[in-house]
Design a protein around this motif. Structure first.
Motif: not given
Ligand SMILES: [Zn+2]
Ligand SMILES: [Zn+2]
Length: 328
Positions: A116-119, A27-31, A64-69
């Motif tokens: 650099p990144y936000e989860v 359910g998460e994205l890495v931005v 990057a996109a996690g499972a279920g997104t």
């Protein structure tokens, strides 16, 4: 590959450290953060330091996109501050800004846009049109979002306001001015006061009418963006019949004489906290139709390596919004 984060270590100092790209959970994205606007509420961490990388007005790109997104890698967007639950009574009513089971605040207690990144939980990500530069996209957060919600709070008590007074034209007050002009028309009268001549001049350039609070006519609505008791007190005394004062942003108290201040005038005083997630869609339309106008309020951009200078410029008080940018 590791990228640099700007870290607020306290004492008004910015340091840097390398951060490895994180993996998204379900359910998460890495931005990959590309721009982050500095806010008055960053002042505390700049002075006192913070464990977590700060920055709660971030725009970037999903890497990057996690499972279920369902958000595609490569999608550009902004990150909503509050990790709302989506299920509580407030969230079900759309009031995600006053979620009863908030799980965190992005850029306060979870890594934010000065790194650099936000989860991010997918539900706090909002996709933005490719025509909007990253720095300008940050305007969807506090500049347009928080300010637009303050106007909505006024309209809740007083539909059809015909004029507005804004006490304090720092970044939030400038946002209220901007949103009033964009939503109600360029001719909509907005009076402003501020101790800083620079800010008054800048606001005048955006169509505001600078006044001394004592010279203000009675108004339909006032927004206090200063957080100061004195300004709130002055504003409540300048409300006309059925007038409304919106206190946006935290700050000092307000003493009310209920009978003359509220009852006789049928006036109201109401608070306004951040903004509901759904407002992003409305404000995105306003942004697309007014890209140049909104961009004017962003007066300074600095590279991440110049974050120290960015904070010093912002705290110097002679800026609109200040944005820190990062290359991909
Ligand atoms: Zn902010
Ligand atoms: Zn909730």
């Amino acid at each position: 590959m590791a990228k640099t984060a700007a870290v607020l270590v306290g004492g008004g100092r910015v340091d840097f450290r390398e951060v490895e790209p994180p993996e998204p959970g379900d359910g998460e994205l890495v931005v990959r953060c590309r721009a982050n606007a500095i806010c008055g509420s960053d002042r505390g961490a700049f002075a006192g330091g913070a464990e977590v990388v700060q920055g709660h007005e971030a725009a970037g790109e999903v890497i990057a996109a996690g499972a279920g997104t369902s958000t595609a890698v490569g999608t550009r967007g902004v990150v909503y501050l509050m990790v709302f639950c989506g299920e509580c009574r407030s969230c079900r009513a759309g009031a995600t800004n006053v979620c009863l089971a908030k799980q965190g605040d992005m850029g306060f207690n979870r890594a934010g846009g000065l790194g650099p990144y936000e989860v991010v939980d997918e539900r706090v990500f909002f996709a933005v049109d490719e025509r909007v530069p990253f720095a300008t996209a940050t305007a969807l957060l506090d500049l347009m979002g928080t300010s637009g919600h303050a106007l909505d709070r006024a309209l809740l008590l007083r539909p059809g306001i015909e004029d507005l007074y804004v006490a304090g034209v720092g970044p939030v007050g400038l946002g209220v001015l901007l949103m009033a002009k964009l939503r109600f028309g360029a001719d909509f009268p907005v009076y402003v006061s501020d101790p800083s001549p620079w800010r008054l001049d800048f606001a005048a350039g955006l169509g505001a009418m600078p006044v001394q609070p004592e010279d203000l006519p009675l108004v339909d609505a006032a927004v206090d963006a200063s957080g100061r008791s004195e300004a709130r007190q002055a504003a409540v005394r300048k409300l006309g019949r059925r007038g409304v004062l919106v206190c946006v942003g935290h700050g000092q108290g307000l003493e009310l004489e209920v009978s003359p201040d509220l009852v006789a005038n049928e006036a109201g005083v109401i608070g306004s906290e951040y903004f509901p997630y759904a407002d992003l869609a409305t404000n995105h339309e306003i942004l697309l139709a007014n890209l140049d106008e909104v961009s004017r309020v962003i007066t300074h951009t600095f590279d991440l390596s110049e974050t120290q200078a960015a904070f010093e410029a912002f705290l110097g008080g002679e800026t609109g919004k200040v944005v820190v940018t990062q290359d991909a």
